[in-house]
Scaffold this active site. Structure first.
Site, short mmCIF file in Angstrom:
data_model
loop_
_atom_site.label_atom_id
_atom_site.label_comp_id
_atom_site.label_asym_id
_atom_site.label_seq_id
_atom_site.Cartn_x
_atom_site.Cartn_y
_atom_site.Cartn_z
N GLU A 22 25.79 18.41 -64.60
CA GLU A 22 26.48 19.67 -64.35
C GLU A 22 27.57 19.87 -65.40
O GLU A 22 28.69 19.36 -65.24
CB GLU A 22 27.12 19.67 -62.95
CG GLU A 22 26.15 19.52 -61.82
CD GLU A 22 26.67 20.17 -60.54
OE1 GLU A 22 25.95 21.01 -59.98
OE2 GLU A 22 27.81 19.86 -60.13
N ASN B 212 24.84 23.02 -52.71
CA ASN B 212 26.20 22.50 -52.50
C ASN B 212 27.03 23.67 -52.02
O ASN B 212 27.42 24.53 -52.80
CB ASN B 212 26.74 21.93 -53.82
CG ASN B 212 28.20 21.52 -53.70
OD1 ASN B 212 28.77 21.52 -52.60
ND2 ASN B 212 28.82 21.18 -54.83
N GLY C 68 30.12 27.73 -61.71
CA GLY C 68 30.82 28.87 -61.14
C GLY C 68 31.23 29.92 -62.15
O GLY C 68 32.01 30.82 -61.85
N GLU D 89 34.45 18.90 -59.45
CA GLU D 89 35.65 19.37 -58.73
C GLU D 89 36.40 18.20 -58.12
O GLU D 89 37.64 18.21 -58.05
CB GLU D 89 35.23 20.42 -57.69
CG GLU D 89 34.86 21.73 -58.36
CD GLU D 89 33.79 22.54 -57.66
OE1 GLU D 89 33.58 22.35 -56.45
OE2 GLU D 89 33.16 23.38 -58.34
N SER E 159 25.56 27.38 -62.39
CA SER E 159 25.11 28.77 -62.44
C SER E 159 23.59 28.92 -62.42
O SER E 159 23.04 29.80 -63.08
CB SER E 159 25.72 29.49 -63.65
OG SER E 159 27.15 29.52 -63.56
N HIS F 150 31.32 14.86 -58.01
CA HIS F 150 31.27 16.26 -58.45
C HIS F 150 32.46 16.55 -59.34
O HIS F 150 33.55 16.00 -59.13
CB HIS F 150 31.27 17.19 -57.24
CG HIS F 150 30.95 18.61 -57.63
ND1 HIS F 150 31.90 19.46 -58.13
CD2 HIS F 150 29.79 19.30 -57.61
CE1 HIS F 150 31.32 20.62 -58.41
NE2 HIS F 150 30.05 20.55 -58.11
N LYS G 295 29.96 23.73 -51.06
CA LYS G 295 31.41 23.59 -51.35
C LYS G 295 32.19 23.96 -50.10
O LYS G 295 31.72 23.69 -48.99
CB LYS G 295 31.78 24.40 -52.59
CG LYS G 295 30.86 24.07 -53.78
CD LYS G 295 31.32 24.58 -55.09
CE LYS G 295 30.32 24.18 -56.19
NZ LYS G 295 30.75 24.58 -57.52
P1 13P Z 1 27.39 27.14 -59.19
O1 13P Z 1 25.92 27.14 -58.94
O2 13P Z 1 28.17 28.02 -58.26
O3 13P Z 1 27.73 27.33 -60.64
O4 13P Z 1 27.91 25.64 -58.81
C1 13P Z 1 27.24 24.55 -59.35
C2 13P Z 1 27.74 23.32 -58.69
O5 13P Z 1 28.87 22.90 -58.89
C3 13P Z 1 26.84 22.64 -57.76
O6 13P Z 1 27.33 21.38 -57.40
#
Ligand code: 13P
Length: 245
Positions: free
Chosen positions: A167, A12, A173, A100, A205, A98, A14
């Site tokens: 997640e 992802n 993150g 976010e 992570s 997601h 982002k």
């Molecule tokens: P990270 O791997 O940067 O923690 O992000 C995970 C994530 O949100 C994948 O969709």
């Protein structure tokens, strides 16, 4: 015993990338992967880059997808992108719900369920994300939260060949990954609501250094990778970890 579930590693990106950076990253991944990776892998990219990735990845073992989709088919929805548009770019996957999107853009369980249905209706494979915040975990609400998020989608129809991603919000993150046993416990709980064939990815992570231990758990079928998917060697090492065992 049913068929073994093929592991899936999805990046992802982002809101990261540029045409030049994407080209270099994909080139490095595809060269190292060869044509016959034994884990499935995909990258979920920002909308403007779908044209670029569909051109660069056509005929390779790396699939691609988007990070969001409208619940509507078409119409006066400024700034939105429909599932049919994504399908036209050759997307196989699209991330829906997601954390976010849920937290920064206030997407509700009902809206996520509508997006999931729209994606499936266009022939895409939705990657549905669920996960609890730290406050919810500390309050003992993890199972209640992820069940509510998943059941909103199951109420709308069949999960069929969709992908689920657990997640935990506190692991995204932050560099603070769930332990393999913490993740496995939630995956096993979620598995009971799905068919044995459904793939459940862990995200939060995941790095080259912790992927093997996570993927060794019986109900962890791969990963949804944020930051580490932007570094070719890290992403490739995670794909390698998924291809083993
Ligand atoms: P990270 O791997 O940067 O923690 O992000 C995970 C994530 O949100 C994948 O969709």
């Amino acid at each position: 015993m049913g068929m073994a579930r093929t592991r899936l590693v999805a990046g992802n990106w982002k809101m990261h990338g540029s045409r030049a950076a994407n080209r270099a990253l994909l080139d490095a991944i595809v060269k190292a992967m060869g044509k016959g990776a034994s884990a499935e892998c995909a990258v979920c990219v920002p909308f403007p880059y779908l044209q670029q990735v569909s051109g660069q990845l056509a005929g390779t073992a790396l699939a691609w997808g988007a990070q969001n989709v409208s619940e509507h088919a078409q119409g006066a929805y400024t700034g939105e992108v429909s599932a049919a548009m994504l399908a036209e770019f050759g997307c196989r996957y699209v991330i829906v719900g997601h954390s976010e999107r849920r937290h920064l853009y206030c997407e509700s369980d009902a809206q996520v369920a509508a997006k999931f249905a729209a994606a499936q209706g266009a022939g895409l494979v939705p990657i549905l994300c669920v996960g609890e915040t730290l406050a919810e975990r500390d309050a003992g609400l993890t199972e209640e939260v992820v069940a509510r998020q998943l059941d909103a989608v199951l109420g709308k129809g069949a999960f069929s060949d969709a992908v689920l991603a657990y997640e935990p919000v506190w692991a995204i993150g932050t560099g603070r990954t769930a332990t393999p046993h913490q993740a496995q416990a939630v995956h096993a709980f979620l598995r009971k609501r799905l068919s044995r064939e459904a793939r459940i990815l862990y995200g939060g992570s995941v790095k080259a250094g912790n992927a093997t231990a996570l993927f060794a758990m019986p109900d962890i079928d791969g990963g949804l990778i944020g930051g580490a998917s932007l570094v070719a060697q890290e992403f490739l090492a995670i794909v390698q970890a998924a291809a083993k065992g």
